[in-house]
Design a protein around this motif. Sequence first.
Motif, PDB file in Angstrom:
ATOM      1  N   LEU A 125       0.834  -1.203   0.000  1.00 22.76           N
ATOM      2  CA  LEU A 125       0.000   0.000   0.000  1.00 22.76           C
ATOM      3  C   LEU A 125       0.864   1.245   0.000  1.00 22.76           C
ATOM      4  CD1 LEU A 125      -2.664   1.495   0.226  1.00 22.76           C
ATOM      5  CD2 LEU A 125      -2.610   1.112   2.702  1.00 22.76           C
ATOM      6  N   GLN A 126       1.896   1.266   0.837  1.00 22.90           N
ATOM      7  CA  GLN A 126       2.770   2.433   0.896  1.00 22.90           C
ATOM      8  C   GLN A 126       3.536   2.613  -0.407  1.00 22.90           C
ATOM      9  OE1 GLN A 126       4.754   1.216   4.540  1.00 22.90           O
ATOM     10  NE2 GLN A 126       3.706   2.798   5.715  1.00 22.90           N
ATOM     11  N   SER A 127       3.874   1.495  -1.070  1.00 21.67           N
ATOM     12  CA  SER A 127       4.547   1.590  -2.360  1.00 21.67           C
ATOM     13  C   SER A 127       3.648   2.244  -3.392  1.00 21.67           C
ATOM     14  CB  SER A 127       4.968   0.191  -2.832  1.00 21.67           C
ATOM     15  OG  SER A 127       5.895  -0.383  -1.944  1.00 21.67           O
ATOM     16  N   MET A 128       2.379   1.848  -3.418  1.00 19.95           N
ATOM     17  CA  MET A 128       1.446   2.439  -4.366  1.00 19.95           C
ATOM     18  C   MET A 128       1.162   3.902  -4.020  1.00 19.95           C
ATOM     19  SD  MET A 128       1.124   0.193  -6.563  1.00 19.95           S
ATOM     20  CE  MET A 128      -0.008   1.140  -7.553  1.00 19.95           C
ATOM     21  N   GLN A 129       1.236   4.233  -2.739  1.00 18.72           N
ATOM     22  CA  GLN A 129       1.061   5.631  -2.343  1.00 18.72           C
ATOM     23  C   GLN A 129       2.205   6.485  -2.887  1.00 18.72           C
ATOM     24  OE1 GLN A 129       0.748   5.187   1.907  1.00 18.72           O
ATOM     25  NE2 GLN A 129      -1.464   4.828   1.862  1.00 18.72           N
ATOM     26  N   ILE A 130       3.406   5.926  -2.918  1.00 17.26           N
ATOM     27  CA  ILE A 130       4.544   6.651  -3.488  1.00 17.26           C
ATOM     28  C   ILE A 130       4.330   6.857  -4.988  1.00 17.26           C
ATOM     29  CG2 ILE A 130       7.013   6.505  -4.001  1.00 17.26           C
ATOM     30  CD1 ILE A 130       7.387   5.060  -1.371  1.00 17.26           C
ATOM     31  N   VAL A 131       3.795   5.834  -5.658  1.00 14.56           N
ATOM     32  CA  VAL A 131       3.509   5.959  -7.083  1.00 14.56           C
ATOM     33  C   VAL A 131       2.444   7.034  -7.322  1.00 14.56           C
ATOM     34  CG1 VAL A 131       2.655   4.738  -9.114  1.00 14.56           C
ATOM     35  CG2 VAL A 131       4.189   3.582  -7.545  1.00 14.56           C
ATOM     36  N   ALA A 132       1.433   7.093  -6.437  1.00 13.65           N
ATOM     37  CA  ALA A 132       0.411   8.140  -6.546  1.00 13.65           C
ATOM     38  C   ALA A 132       1.044   9.520  -6.381  1.00 13.65           C
ATOM     39  CB  ALA A 132      -0.680   7.920  -5.498  1.00 13.65           C
ATOM     40  N   LEU A 133       1.987   9.626  -5.469  1.00 14.92           N
ATOM     41  CA  LEU A 133       2.721  10.877  -5.281  1.00 14.92           C
ATOM     42  C   LEU A 133       3.480  11.238  -6.551  1.00 14.92           C
ATOM     43  CD1 LEU A 133       3.909  13.166  -3.459  1.00 14.92           C
ATOM     44  CD2 LEU A 133       5.666  11.522  -2.757  1.00 14.92           C
ATOM     45  N   ALA A 134       4.081  10.227  -7.175  1.00 17.19           N
ATOM     46  CA  ALA A 134       4.877  10.463  -8.382  1.00 17.19           C
ATOM     47  C   ALA A 134       4.031  10.916  -9.558  1.00 17.19           C
ATOM     48  CB  ALA A 134       5.647   9.185  -8.755  1.00 17.19           C
ATOM     49  N   SER A 135       2.718  10.661  -9.511  1.00 14.43           N
ATOM     50  CA  SER A 135       1.860  11.072 -10.628  1.00 14.43           C
ATOM     51  C   SER A 135       1.814  12.590 -10.769  1.00 14.43           C
ATOM     52  CB  SER A 135       0.443  10.523 -10.431  1.00 14.43           C
ATOM     53  OG  SER A 135      -0.230  11.204  -9.379  1.00 14.43           O
ATOM     54  N   GLY A 136       1.971  13.302  -9.654  1.00 13.24           N
ATOM     55  CA  GLY A 136       1.955  14.760  -9.700  1.00 13.24           C
ATOM     56  C   GLY A 136       0.618  15.327 -10.124  1.00 13.24           C
ATOM     57  N   ASN A 137      -0.452  14.569  -9.927  1.00 15.20           N
ATOM     58  CA  ASN A 137      -1.789  15.005 -10.323  1.00 15.20           C
ATOM     59  C   ASN A 137      -2.799  14.420  -9.346  1.00 15.20           C
ATOM     60  OD1 ASN A 137      -4.457  14.795 -11.677  1.00 15.20           O
ATOM     61  ND2 ASN A 137      -3.371  15.696 -13.420  1.00 15.20           N
ATOM     62  N   PRO A 138      -3.590  15.240  -8.649  1.00 15.51           N
ATOM     63  CA  PRO A 138      -4.494  14.703  -7.629  1.00 15.51           C
ATOM     64  C   PRO A 138      -5.525  13.729  -8.185  1.00 15.51           C
ATOM     65  CG  PRO A 138      -4.936  17.041  -8.043  1.00 15.51           C
ATOM     66  CD  PRO A 138      -3.654  16.719  -8.720  1.00 15.51           C
ATOM     67  N   PHE A 139      -6.055  14.012  -9.374  1.00 18.30           N
ATOM     68  CA  PHE A 139      -7.080  13.142  -9.934  1.00 18.30           C
ATOM     69  C   PHE A 139      -6.468  11.825 -10.429  1.00 18.30           C
ATOM     70  CE2 PHE A 139      -8.766  17.455 -10.355  1.00 18.30           C
ATOM     71  CZ  PHE A 139      -9.960  17.298  -9.682  1.00 18.30           C
ATOM     72  N   THR A 140      -5.265  11.908 -10.972  1.00 18.07           N
ATOM     73  CA  THR A 140      -4.576  10.688 -11.398  1.00 18.07           C
ATOM     74  C   THR A 140      -4.178   9.854 -10.195  1.00 18.07           C
ATOM     75  OG1 THR A 140      -3.706  11.869 -13.315  1.00 18.07           O
ATOM     76  CG2 THR A 140      -2.648   9.796 -12.761  1.00 18.07           C
ATOM     77  N   GLY A 141      -3.702  10.525  -9.137  1.00 18.45           N
ATOM     78  CA  GLY A 141      -3.351   9.806  -7.916  1.00 18.45           C
ATOM     79  C   GLY A 141      -4.553   9.119  -7.318  1.00 18.45           C
ATOM     80  N   ALA A 142      -5.712   9.813  -7.315  1.00 13.60           N
ATOM     81  CA  ALA A 142      -6.945   9.219  -6.782  1.00 13.60           C
ATOM     82  C   ALA A 142      -7.379   8.036  -7.630  1.00 13.60           C
ATOM     83  CB  ALA A 142      -8.052  10.276  -6.731  1.00 13.60           C
ATOM     84  N   LEU A 143      -7.302   8.179  -8.964  1.00 18.26           N
ATOM     85  CA  LEU A 143      -7.723   7.093  -9.858  1.00 18.26           C
ATOM     86  C   LEU A 143      -6.817   5.878  -9.713  1.00 18.26           C
ATOM     87  CD1 LEU A 143      -9.567   6.050 -12.067  1.00 18.26           C
ATOM     88  CD2 LEU A 143      -8.091   7.188 -13.754  1.00 18.26           C
ATOM     89  N   SER A 144      -5.521   6.131  -9.576  1.00 18.84           N
ATOM     90  CA  SER A 144      -4.586   5.004  -9.450  1.00 18.84           C
ATOM     91  C   SER A 144      -4.846   4.218  -8.172  1.00 18.84           C
ATOM     92  CB  SER A 144      -3.138   5.518  -9.474  1.00 18.84           C
ATOM     93  OG  SER A 144      -2.860   6.335  -8.351  1.00 18.84           O
ATOM     94  N   MET A 145      -5.075   4.918  -7.055  1.00 21.96           N
ATOM     95  CA  MET A 145      -5.345   4.238  -5.787  1.00 21.96           C
ATOM     96  C   MET A 145      -6.723   3.586  -5.787  1.00 21.96           C
ATOM     97  SD  MET A 145      -2.659   4.375  -3.960  1.00 21.96           S
ATOM     98  CE  MET A 145      -3.338   3.843  -2.383  1.00 21.96           C
ATOM     99  N   LEU A 146      -7.683   4.196  -6.482  1.00 22.63           N
ATOM    100  CA  LEU A 146      -9.008   3.592  -6.603  1.00 22.63           C
ATOM    101  C   LEU A 146      -8.921   2.240  -7.302  1.00 22.63           C
ATOM    102  CD1 LEU A 146     -12.127   3.577  -6.565  1.00 22.63           C
ATOM    103  CD2 LEU A 146     -12.046   4.903  -8.695  1.00 22.63           C
ATOM    104  N   LEU A 147      -8.195   2.213  -8.426  1.00 25.53           N
ATOM    105  CA  LEU A 147      -8.091   0.958  -9.183  1.00 25.53           C
ATOM    106  C   LEU A 147      -7.285  -0.082  -8.415  1.00 25.53           C
ATOM    107  CD1 LEU A 147      -7.610   2.547 -12.689  1.00 25.53           C
ATOM    108  CD2 LEU A 147      -9.541   1.174 -11.938  1.00 25.53           C
ATOM    109  N   PHE A 148      -6.252   0.365  -7.710  1.00 27.95           N
ATOM    110  CA  PHE A 148      -5.481  -0.558  -6.879  1.00 27.95           C
ATOM    111  C   PHE A 148      -6.375  -1.172  -5.805  1.00 27.95           C
ATOM    112  CE2 PHE A 148      -3.052  -1.033  -2.883  1.00 27.95           C
ATOM    113  CZ  PHE A 148      -2.237  -2.093  -3.259  1.00 27.95           C
TER     114      PHE A 148
END
Length: 620
Positions: free
Chosen positions: A269-292
């Motif tokens: 989970l923390q690894s995917m949170q880092i990837v969400a951070l790397a997206s640099g976009n709140p909506f992309t970060g939300a979508l990535s964590m939603l799908l995960f």
Amino acid sequence: MKGNIKRIKIHIGGMTCASCQNKIERKLRNAAGVTEAKVSYSDGTADVAYDPEIISLKDINEIIEKLDYTVLSGNKKREHNTGRVIGILLIIISLYMLLQQSGILNLLVPSQLADSKMGYGMLFVIGLITSIHCIAMCGGINLSQCIPRGDVTEDEKSRFSTFGPAFLYNFGRVISYTVIGFLLGFVGLLLGGGTDAGLPTMLQGILKLAAGIFMVITGINMLGIFPWLRRLQPRMPETFARKIGMQKSKSKSPLVVGLLNGLMPCGPLQSMQIVALASGNPFTGALSMLLFSLGTLPLMLGLGTIVSALGKKFTRKVMVVGAVLVVVLGLAMFSQGGSLSGLFQSGIASNVVSGSSSGGENIQVVDGEQVVNSTLSSGQYPNITVQAGIPVKWVIDAPKGSINGCNNKMIIRDFGIECSLKTGKNVIEFTPTETGNIRYSCWMGMIRGNITVTESGSTPDTSVNSDSTTGPAPAGYTIPTDTVAAAVKSTDEQGLEMQEVTIELTDTGFSPAVVIVQANLEVKWNIVNKSSKAGEGVQLLVPTYGSQVDLLEGENPLYFYPDVSFDFSDGESAFYGYVKVVDDISTADIPAIKAEAGQFETLIWPPDTFIAADSGASCH
């Protein structure tokens, strides 16, 4: 009474993460007769103070073992099964190499999430795979929320009331993950300067490296093969984690427990949170964590109905499988992060000596600008050769169907270029200032190519500049022809036909010094540097292409697309060799080729043949 209190250190086996520590500690502290309990996941121990008149050591051990952990005693504290460790490591390496070669890892591991073409469905797959870890870590919590409450009346025991707690618990998790992804993406946006471009590519790569390291450490700790790695397990502050755990244990609402679950210390989970951070976009970060999070649902929703049927032995096997997969995904994420950040690129990419390549290039100079034409293929990038000091207009034709989720964005870090390719003509412009090899890759760091920059002033057909201020001088060296190395046909990683040939460089010269290759078929030319000067730096000179390549100690794979025969030498012009290009190796006239190489006039070319000469770059 205080005099009756005993203290003991208990060694515990089977802890896989900080949540295990918190779970055992909470259970022990709530046991009657236990006055103090401090569990350390890093050390695999529990320091317990208890009143033997109320609770015995045997009772304490049973409390721990009922939580599915093992109390170690005697030699078991230091027991290591070397065979098991080696076996697991071999499985991890073999599985990683198999998935890497097959290209599956390219699809399973996300990269720059801000790119809409990356294929978000793969995030769902990652959640599905890593949810095996969720079962191991959160299974007891999930099960407790999936079982209907004891005070439910007969009338309420409908299909929904049975399924409701599980739904609410997992719905809470999905909401929690998604909100956290949004917040982390927003933080990434701020770090990227608040622009739509998000985080710089290098920073994205570094974050992905960190995510990969976290996943590898988590997986290894789940396997329990290197206990010392537990100290490196990422975790939230202990006080904060304990408060969350207490709130979860007190809450009778599955939805609240699910919401709090998003804050639990969990490696994947923390690894995917880092990837969400790397997206640099709140909506992309939300979508990535939603799908995960949605990917974790199938196993987590089914756990309430099947877990009672699973024995401990089966659960441990599932745990091992999940841990191995977590390590493999972590290695893939680590490798791609290295390529994306540019930290590993020089060690991975191969050198190229070429005037053209498998991409179908041709070069012309039009109005003082080098125009290079290439054709994109779905599985590889073209290798090109250009001159230093002259602006380059690189036209890449992308036929319909050639662009996919991996190759759609090209990153040339040396020129600061990030080019999103589209079907049809794509133009990349830059001005190279130094000779050498420039490695570039796709945005995932998996598909790579090379730009070879020759000296300024070479003619468009890559022949040597005839207007050099000082002409070449005779070397007086006769190329040895006692042995010949003929290329052998093989296939590359994409299954395309190519040819390979290997020679050595020693203190006595190149061996064999005569190489035969087939025209118009990509060559992997491996030069094994065994020279005593290998550690000091040895170079390969190819005057026909104006190319100068550094040879490292050991193997040096060079790629080129042969069209004309050429000679080559070491950097000191002490030893020479000859590459003969023929139409068909099987019918090559070996004696005639030996005679041609033996009679070839070797020359010492001036330094400006191989040396280069500010750079603007663009993509459209």
